[in-house]
Design a protein around this motif. Structure first.
Motif, PDB file in Angstrom:
ATOM      1  N   HIS A  53       0.857  -1.191   0.000  1.00  0.00           N
ATOM      2  CA  HIS A  53       0.000   0.000   0.000  1.00  0.00           C
ATOM      3  C   HIS A  53       0.890   1.237   0.000  1.00  0.00           C
ATOM      4  O   HIS A  53       1.713   1.413   0.891  1.00  0.00           O
ATOM      5  CB  HIS A  53      -0.909  -0.003   1.239  1.00  0.00           C
ATOM      6  N   ARG A  54       0.727   2.045  -1.029  1.00  0.00           N
ATOM      7  CA  ARG A  54       1.424   3.325  -1.058  1.00  0.00           C
ATOM      8  C   ARG A  54       0.450   4.397  -1.537  1.00  0.00           C
ATOM      9  O   ARG A  54      -0.553   4.089  -2.181  1.00  0.00           O
ATOM     10  CB  ARG A  54       2.663   3.268  -1.956  1.00  0.00           C
ATOM     11  N   VAL A  55       0.748   5.639  -1.220  1.00  0.00           N
ATOM     12  CA  VAL A  55      -0.145   6.748  -1.549  1.00  0.00           C
ATOM     13  C   VAL A  55       0.610   7.750  -2.414  1.00  0.00           C
ATOM     14  O   VAL A  55       1.695   8.214  -2.038  1.00  0.00           O
ATOM     15  CB  VAL A  55      -0.678   7.435  -0.275  1.00  0.00           C
ATOM     16  N   LEU A  56       0.046   8.062  -3.574  1.00  0.00           N
ATOM     17  CA  LEU A  56       0.626   9.063  -4.451  1.00  0.00           C
ATOM     18  C   LEU A  56      -0.002  10.415  -4.152  1.00  0.00           C
ATOM     19  O   LEU A  56      -1.234  10.561  -4.167  1.00  0.00           O
ATOM     20  CB  LEU A  56       0.382   8.703  -5.922  1.00  0.00           C
ATOM     21  N   GLN A  57       0.820  11.405  -3.847  1.00  0.00           N
ATOM     22  CA  GLN A  57       0.365  12.768  -3.594  1.00  0.00           C
ATOM     23  C   GLN A  57       0.563  13.569  -4.875  1.00  0.00           C
ATOM     24  O   GLN A  57       1.692  13.729  -5.341  1.00  0.00           O
ATOM     25  CB  GLN A  57       1.170  13.400  -2.451  1.00  0.00           C
ATOM     26  N   VAL A  58      -0.510  14.055  -5.439  1.00  0.00           N
ATOM     27  CA  VAL A  58      -0.441  14.845  -6.662  1.00  0.00           C
ATOM     28  C   VAL A  58      -0.745  16.293  -6.300  1.00  0.00           C
ATOM     29  O   VAL A  58      -1.853  16.602  -5.848  1.00  0.00           O
ATOM     30  CB  VAL A  58      -1.430  14.333  -7.723  1.00  0.00           C
ATOM     31  N   SER A  59       0.245  17.167  -6.456  1.00  0.00           N
ATOM     32  CA  SER A  59       0.107  18.563  -6.023  1.00  0.00           C
ATOM     33  C   SER A  59       0.418  19.504  -7.168  1.00  0.00           C
ATOM     34  O   SER A  59       1.113  19.166  -8.134  1.00  0.00           O
ATOM     35  CB  SER A  59       1.048  18.854  -4.847  1.00  0.00           C
ATOM     36  N   GLY A  60      -0.085  20.720  -7.079  1.00  0.00           N
ATOM     37  CA  GLY A  60       0.174  21.775  -8.042  1.00  0.00           C
ATOM     38  C   GLY A  60       0.443  23.080  -7.332  1.00  0.00           C
ATOM     39  O   GLY A  60       0.523  23.129  -6.090  1.00  0.00           O
ATOM     40  N   PRO A  61       0.585  24.180  -8.061  1.00  0.00           N
ATOM     41  CA  PRO A  61       0.873  25.470  -7.439  1.00  0.00           C
ATOM     42  C   PRO A  61      -0.190  25.915  -6.444  1.00  0.00           C
ATOM     43  O   PRO A  61       0.099  26.670  -5.509  1.00  0.00           O
ATOM     44  CB  PRO A  61       0.951  26.425  -8.647  1.00  0.00           C
ATOM     45  N   ARG A  62      -1.418  25.432  -6.616  1.00  0.00           N
ATOM     46  CA  ARG A  62      -2.514  25.843  -5.727  1.00  0.00           C
ATOM     47  C   ARG A  62      -2.842  24.799  -4.673  1.00  0.00           C
ATOM     48  O   ARG A  62      -3.885  24.866  -4.048  1.00  0.00           O
ATOM     49  CB  ARG A  62      -3.759  26.159  -6.551  1.00  0.00           C
ATOM     50  N   GLY A  63      -1.969  23.831  -4.508  1.00  0.00           N
ATOM     51  CA  GLY A  63      -2.186  22.844  -3.468  1.00  0.00           C
ATOM     52  C   GLY A  63      -2.383  21.446  -4.013  1.00  0.00           C
ATOM     53  O   GLY A  63      -1.999  21.128  -5.147  1.00  0.00           O
ATOM     54  N   THR A  64      -3.005  20.589  -3.197  1.00  0.00           N
ATOM     55  CA  THR A  64      -3.184  19.178  -3.538  1.00  0.00           C
ATOM     56  C   THR A  64      -4.272  18.999  -4.591  1.00  0.00           C
ATOM     57  O   THR A  64      -5.381  19.503  -4.440  1.00  0.00           O
ATOM     58  CB  THR A  64      -3.543  18.367  -2.285  1.00  0.00           C
ATOM     59  N   LEU A  65      -3.910  18.278  -5.660  1.00  0.00           N
ATOM     60  CA  LEU A  65      -4.887  17.923  -6.690  1.00  0.00           C
ATOM     61  C   LEU A  65      -5.626  16.635  -6.350  1.00  0.00           C
ATOM     62  O   LEU A  65      -6.762  16.432  -6.782  1.00  0.00           O
ATOM     63  CB  LEU A  65      -4.181  17.763  -8.037  1.00  0.00           C
ATOM     64  N   GLY A  66      -4.974  15.756  -5.608  1.00  0.00           N
ATOM     65  CA  GLY A  66      -5.614  14.505  -5.227  1.00  0.00           C
ATOM     66  C   GLY A  66      -4.618  13.522  -4.667  1.00  0.00           C
ATOM     67  O   GLY A  66      -3.400  13.714  -4.769  1.00  0.00           O
ATOM     68  N   ARG A  67      -5.157  12.484  -4.062  1.00  0.00           N
ATOM     69  CA  ARG A  67      -4.335  11.394  -3.539  1.00  0.00           C
ATOM     70  C   ARG A  67      -4.817  10.087  -4.161  1.00  0.00           C
ATOM     71  O   ARG A  67      -6.021   9.826  -4.222  1.00  0.00           O
ATOM     72  CB  ARG A  67      -4.416  11.336  -2.021  1.00  0.00           C
ATOM     73  N   ILE A  68      -3.859   9.298  -4.619  1.00  0.00           N
ATOM     74  CA  ILE A  68      -4.177   8.013  -5.246  1.00  0.00           C
ATOM     75  C   ILE A  68      -3.584   6.909  -4.381  1.00  0.00           C
ATOM     76  O   ILE A  68      -2.356   6.818  -4.224  1.00  0.00           O
ATOM     77  CB  ILE A  68      -3.614   7.944  -6.677  1.00  0.00           C
ATOM     78  N   HIS A  69      -4.444   6.088  -3.811  1.00  0.00           N
ATOM     79  CA  HIS A  69      -4.004   4.944  -3.016  1.00  0.00           C
ATOM     80  C   HIS A  69      -3.739   3.787  -3.968  1.00  0.00           C
ATOM     81  O   HIS A  69      -4.620   3.381  -4.741  1.00  0.00           O
ATOM     82  CB  HIS A  69      -5.066   4.553  -1.987  1.00  0.00           C
TER      83      HIS A  69
END
Length: 418
Positions: free
Chosen positions: A376-392
């Motif tokens: 189990h790992r979590v992908l943190q997807v972020s941009g200039p305005r903050g978090t776009l989403g998390r993918i487990h």
């Protein structure tokens, strides 16, 4: 198969075939499978180049026997457990485990052994019988007299009577489809003891006129308390008769009666759907359709309207008892236990998370097969305005028992965070 040549290759593997190894009929059948995305066939200077896709199994051609092995090495007994789990069929009994070792025919031998086990059990319990209309010539009247036949064939003589009667016999469609599937299984199996047992048990079952007729009968079958015990045997029979295709599970376009081809991505999708369903139930969750009112659609472009549909969409109770949240889960038959998640899949899952989960913290789940334990790992997807989403990203150990994997998935999914 005159020369008995066997060609073995893995998923996405390729092999060079001599021109004389494929007959025109073989080329036509392979071209049909190519059009359905099962494999590719291209002409080479010295013959043909055959490349496998994510469809595995066995295909018996006129001069060669083609075996495509899965890229994930799953032990025979575990493979049948996962296949039975996806189909909703009972797992093989421990007492018959000796039959479930993967042999040279791979999947075909495993499914043939599964069908054999169920048919032997039906014979021990007694085959179902039903009233079948019969026309016969009898010395006494039983049933109804066939006046037209009596007058036109016996010319008024009464020593023999043409009668119509109903007799309780095993020659019914529930048994015919199994007899047909057993005879198909004999052509795919290579182990001597398995072929012998299939030949012996097939004599106890009537046979349908054609495999097509048997499949049509299976499509019409409705299960009641009278024939419920046939359900599992019919599942394995359908696999063999349709060449691997099962409605709503695998491709419906397998090679009829001369191969068993399993579409592994579709099979894995069915596994993930059941895993997610069983994992969500204790948390008050359930599956919802990813189309209609809960679909993500694209309009205004050239051509038809397109849609984004996750493989599984779970409805879960939210913090407010009156509100529910959605969690998209996508099945990926890829080696994400060894490699990073591809950009296309990240884009796809971000679309799901944006469309289905809460704006402050959108999330989505990828479930992939793996070896050597759950992951189990979590992908943190972020941009200039903050978090776009998390993918487990959840890796399910294919060496584990499916029920154990469901328990682990229940603890790994982000229930409390939704």
């Amino acid at each position: 198969m005159p020369d008995g040549t066997e060609i073995r290759l893995g998923e996405y593997g390729s092999a060079l075939l001599k021109a004389e190894q494929l007959t025109p009929r073989d080329v036509e059948r392979l071209r049909t499978l190519q059009a359905r995305g099962c494999l590719s066939l291209d002409q080479a200077p010295a013959g043909w180049r055959l490349k496998a896709d994510a469809t595995v199994g066995i295909l018996v051609l006129d001069r060669i026997r083609l075996v495509v092995e899965p890229k994930f090495a799953v032990p025979g007994e575990q493979l049948m457990s996962w296949l039975a789990y996806a189909l909703g069929a009972p797992a093989p009994l421990p007492t018959t485990a000796r039959r479930w070792a993967t042999g040279p025919e791979g999947y075909a031998g495993l499914v043939a052994a599964a069908l054999l086990e169920q048919c032997e059990q039906l014979v021990r319990e007694g085959l179902r019988r039903d009233y079948v209309p019969r026309q016969s010539l009898e010395p006494v009247l039983r049933g109804r007299l066939d006046f037209a036949a009596q007058v036109s064939r016996r010319y008024g003589q009464l020593d023999q009577l043409h009668v119509r009667a109903f007799d309780r016999e095993p020659d019914i469609w529930d048994n015919r489809v199994l007899g047909t599937a057993l005879r198909v299984a004999r052509t795919l199996a290579t182990q001597a003891d398995l072929v012998r047992d299939l030949h012996t048990i097939a004599d106890a079952f009537p046979q349908a006129p054609t495999p097509d007729a048997a499949l049509r009968a299976l499509d019409r079958t409705r299960y009641t308390r009278l024939n419920a015990r046939y359900r599992t045997a019919h599942i394995w029979a359908r696999l063999l008769l349709r060449g691997g295709g099962v409605t709503d599970l695998l491709t419906d376009h397998g090679s009829m009666a001369d191969g068993l081809l399993l579409a592994m991505p579709a099979l894995w999708e069915a596994v993930v759907r059941r895993l997610a369903t069983e994992a969500a139930a204790p948390h008050g969750g359930h599956l919802v359709p990813s189309s209609g009112a809960t679909g993500i659609t694209v309009r205004g472009d050239l051509g038809n309207t397109s849609a984004f549909r996750p493989d599984v969409l779970l409805s879960l109770p939210g913090q407010d008892s009156a509100a529910r949240t959605l969690l998209p889960v996508d099945a990926k038959y890829k080696r994400y236990d060894r490699y990073g998640v591809g950009a296309d899949d990240i884009h796809q899952l971000l679309t799901y998370s944006a469309g289905y989960t809460s704006r402050p913290d959108p999330r989505a789940v990828i479930v992939h097969p793996g070896l050597g334990g759950h992951a189990h790992r979590v992908l943190q997807v972020s941009g200039p305005r903050g978090t776009l989403g998390r993918i487990h990203v959840l890796g399910i150990d294919t060496h584990a028992v499916p029920q154990q994997a469901a328990v682990w998935m229940r603890s790994a999914l982000p229930w409390a965070e939704c």
